[in-house]
Design a protein around this motif. Structure first.
Motif, PDB file in Angstrom:
ATOM      1  N   GLY A  76       0.770  -1.205  -0.205  1.00  0.00           N
ATOM      2  CA  GLY A  76      -0.030  -0.019   0.083  1.00  0.00           C
ATOM      3  C   GLY A  76       0.723   1.314   0.126  1.00  0.00           C
ATOM      4  N   VAL A  77       2.149   1.228   0.124  1.00  0.00           N
ATOM      5  CA  VAL A  77       2.848   2.370  -0.029  1.00  0.00           C
ATOM      6  C   VAL A  77       2.819   2.996  -1.450  1.00  0.00           C
ATOM      7  N   ALA A  78       2.855   4.035  -1.587  1.00  0.00           N
ATOM      8  CA  ALA A  78       2.821   4.830  -2.835  1.00  0.00           C
ATOM      9  C   ALA A  78       4.086   4.450  -3.937  1.00  0.00           C
ATOM     10  N   ALA A  79       3.662   4.330  -5.146  1.00  0.00           N
ATOM     11  CA  ALA A  79       4.718   4.216  -6.052  1.00  0.00           C
ATOM     12  C   ALA A  79       5.746   5.633  -6.244  1.00  0.00           C
ATOM     13  N   ALA A  80       6.708   5.231  -6.566  1.00  0.00           N
ATOM     14  CA  ALA A  80       7.911   6.392  -6.708  1.00  0.00           C
ATOM     15  C   ALA A  80       7.357   7.674  -7.409  1.00  0.00           C
ATOM     16  N   GLN A  81       6.746   7.330  -8.519  1.00  0.00           N
ATOM     17  CA  GLN A  81       6.192   8.367  -9.093  1.00  0.00           C
ATOM     18  C   GLN A  81       5.160   9.251  -8.521  1.00  0.00           C
ATOM     19  N   ILE A  83       4.865  10.062  -5.443  1.00  0.00           N
ATOM     20  CA  ILE A  83       5.323  10.826  -4.354  1.00  0.00           C
ATOM     21  C   ILE A  83       6.137  11.973  -4.984  1.00  0.00           C
ATOM     22  N   THR A  84       5.549  13.117  -5.285  1.00  0.00           N
ATOM     23  CA  THR A  84       6.267  14.310  -5.864  1.00  0.00           C
ATOM     24  C   THR A  84       6.004  15.463  -4.911  1.00  0.00           C
ATOM     25  N   GLY A  85       6.597  16.648  -5.491  1.00  0.00           N
ATOM     26  CA  GLY A  85       6.389  17.824  -4.862  1.00  0.00           C
ATOM     27  C   GLY A  85       6.710  18.873  -5.836  1.00  0.00           C
ATOM     28  N   ARG A  86       6.707  20.053  -5.481  1.00  0.00           N
ATOM     29  CA  ARG A  86       6.981  21.076  -6.429  1.00  0.00           C
ATOM     30  C   ARG A  86       8.360  21.141  -7.045  1.00  0.00           C
ATOM     31  N   TYR A  87       9.316  20.513  -6.411  1.00  0.00           N
ATOM     32  CA  TYR A  87      10.848  20.568  -7.079  1.00  0.00           C
ATOM     33  C   TYR A  87      11.321  19.061  -6.961  1.00  0.00           C
ATOM     34  N   VAL A  88      10.265  18.112  -6.365  1.00  0.00           N
ATOM     35  CA  VAL A  88      10.781  16.681  -6.252  1.00  0.00           C
ATOM     36  C   VAL A  88      10.165  15.973  -7.457  1.00  0.00           C
ATOM     37  N   GLU A  89      10.944  15.263  -8.157  1.00  0.00           N
ATOM     38  CA  GLU A  89      10.171  14.407  -9.205  1.00  0.00           C
ATOM     39  C   GLU A  89       9.528  12.905  -8.827  1.00  0.00           C
ATOM     40  N   SER A  90      10.369  12.293  -7.908  1.00  0.00           N
ATOM     41  CA  SER A  90      10.073  11.008  -7.388  1.00  0.00           C
ATOM     42  C   SER A  90      10.775  10.671  -5.946  1.00  0.00           C
ATOM     43  N   ILE A  91      10.198   9.861  -5.284  1.00  0.00           N
ATOM     44  CA  ILE A  91      11.021   9.351  -3.949  1.00  0.00           C
ATOM     45  C   ILE A  91      10.733   8.030  -4.298  1.00  0.00           C
ATOM     46  N   SER A  92      11.690   7.288  -4.254  1.00  0.00           N
ATOM     47  CA  SER A  92      12.173   5.706  -4.190  1.00  0.00           C
ATOM     48  C   SER A  92      12.514   5.149  -3.098  1.00  0.00           C
ATOM     49  N   LEU A  93      11.958   4.001  -2.965  1.00  0.00           N
ATOM     50  CA  LEU A  93      12.502   3.005  -1.769  1.00  0.00           C
ATOM     51  C   LEU A  93      13.265   1.910  -2.188  1.00  0.00           C
ATOM     52  N   ALA A  94      14.217   1.391  -1.501  1.00  0.00           N
ATOM     53  CA  ALA A  94      15.001   0.177  -2.112  1.00  0.00           C
ATOM     54  C   ALA A  94      15.806  -0.285  -0.944  1.00  0.00           C
ATOM     55  N   ALA A  95      16.362  -1.406  -1.248  1.00  0.00           N
ATOM     56  CA  ALA A  95      17.441  -2.091  -0.288  1.00  0.00           C
ATOM     57  C   ALA A  95      18.522  -1.574  -0.832  1.00  0.00           C
ATOM     58  N   GLY A  96      19.281  -0.919  -0.045  1.00  0.00           N
ATOM     59  CA  GLY A  96      20.588  -0.308  -0.209  1.00  0.00           C
ATOM     60  C   GLY A  96      21.690  -1.317  -0.619  1.00  0.00           C
ATOM     61  N   THR A  97      22.786  -1.198  -1.332  1.00  0.00           N
ATOM     62  CA  THR A  97      23.810  -1.857  -1.484  1.00  0.00           C
ATOM     63  C   THR A  97      24.819  -1.925  -0.385  1.00  0.00           C
ATOM     64  N   GLY A  98      25.525  -2.817  -0.213  1.00  0.00           N
ATOM     65  CA  GLY A  98      26.502  -2.831   0.860  1.00  0.00           C
ATOM     66  C   GLY A  98      26.440  -4.015   1.921  1.00  0.00           C
ATOM     67  N   GLY A  99      27.346  -4.132   2.902  1.00  0.00           N
ATOM     68  CA  GLY A  99      27.353  -4.902   3.648  1.00  0.00           C
ATOM     69  C   GLY A  99      26.289  -5.223   4.668  1.00  0.00           C
ATOM     70  N   ASP A 100      25.779  -3.839   5.159  1.00  0.00           N
ATOM     71  CA  ASP A 100      24.868  -3.997   6.173  1.00  0.00           C
ATOM     72  C   ASP A 100      23.156  -3.909   5.679  1.00  0.00           C
ATOM     73  N   ALA A 101      23.143  -4.382   4.503  1.00  0.00           N
ATOM     74  CA  ALA A 101      21.899  -4.292   3.924  1.00  0.00           C
ATOM     75  C   ALA A 101      20.978  -3.269   4.110  1.00  0.00           C
ATOM     76  N   SER A 102      21.381  -1.907   4.045  1.00  0.00           N
ATOM     77  CA  SER A 102      20.507  -0.697   4.462  1.00  0.00           C
ATOM     78  C   SER A 102      19.427  -0.523   3.676  1.00  0.00           C
ATOM     79  N   THR A 106      15.308   7.507  -1.532  1.00  0.00           N
ATOM     80  CA  THR A 106      16.005   8.406  -2.643  1.00  0.00           C
ATOM     81  C   THR A 106      14.934   9.553  -3.292  1.00  0.00           C
ATOM     82  N   ALA A 107      15.274  10.949  -2.789  1.00  0.00           N
ATOM     83  CA  ALA A 107      14.382  11.833  -3.375  1.00  0.00           C
ATOM     84  C   ALA A 107      15.271  12.272  -4.681  1.00  0.00           C
ATOM     85  N   LYS A 108      14.647  12.363  -5.763  1.00  0.00           N
ATOM     86  CA  LYS A 108      14.972  12.809  -7.115  1.00  0.00           C
ATOM     87  C   LYS A 108      14.624  14.061  -7.465  1.00  0.00           C
ATOM     88  N   MET A 109      15.399  15.270  -7.526  1.00  0.00           N
ATOM     89  CA  MET A 109      14.751  16.420  -7.738  1.00  0.00           C
ATOM     90  C   MET A 109      14.572  16.578  -9.440  1.00  0.00           C
TER      91      MET A 109
END
Length: 161
Positions: A76-81, A83-102, A106-109
């Motif tokens: 039920g979380v919103a799709a990346a595209q 979640i926008t704002g006046r200056y924000v194109e999208s907000i994406s959620l993801a599993a990060g890369t790296g040893g700690d599985a962060s 990510t907010a893309k302008m």
């Protein structure tokens, strides 16, 4: 009779214009930096609003949320595209890369209508799962540090730069 001068001499007007010009040279870049920082605060706030959902999903499932179409329908979380704002194109959620599985948010302008120094660039919030849940760090690989919100500048200083 004395002859009284009315108005300003040419020299006085030139000096006033010179002072105004010097002030403009200093003020315009400072104002542009202020505008860029203010626009990035929108990205930071939109991204921060998703922290609770990411933490909740991680505590329940042990996995990071992502807002791909499959998980959007499931969680039920919103799709990346969406979640926008006046200056924000999208907000994406993801599993990060790296040893700690962060987990990352990510907010893309946007690439237009945004200060030129931050056009099409990204602000990243990272939750480190190796130390403690809800331990967030703010970073950006492509935005100059002087434009980052204060919370991100503190993170950058603590990380050594």
């Amino acid at each position: 009779m004395k002859n009284h001068q009315i108005g300003f001499s040419l020299l006085e007007l030139v000096i006033v214009l010179l002072i105004i010009g010097i002030l403009a040279v200093v003020a315009v870049p400072a104002y542009q930096n202020y505008v860029a920082r203010a626009q990035l605060v929108e990205a930071f706030n939109l991204a921060s609003s998703l922290k609770a959902s990411v933490v909740e999903a991680f505590i329940q499932d042990g996995q990071c949320l992502d807002n791909t179409q499959a998980q959007v329908e499931q969680t039920g979380v919103a799709a990346a595209q969406d979640i926008t704002g006046r200056y924000v194109e999208s907000i994406s959620l993801a599993a990060g890369t790296g040893g700690d599985a962060s987990c990352t948010i990510t907010a893309k302008m946007k690439s237009q209508g945004v200060a030129s120094d931050i056009q099409a660039k990204s602000l990243v919030l990272t939750m480190s799962n190796s130390t403690a849940v809800n331990n967030w760090r703010c970073s950006s690989s492509d935005i100059a540090p002087q434009f980052l919100p204060k919370a991100c500048q503190v993170d950058a200083n603590a990380a050594g730069g």
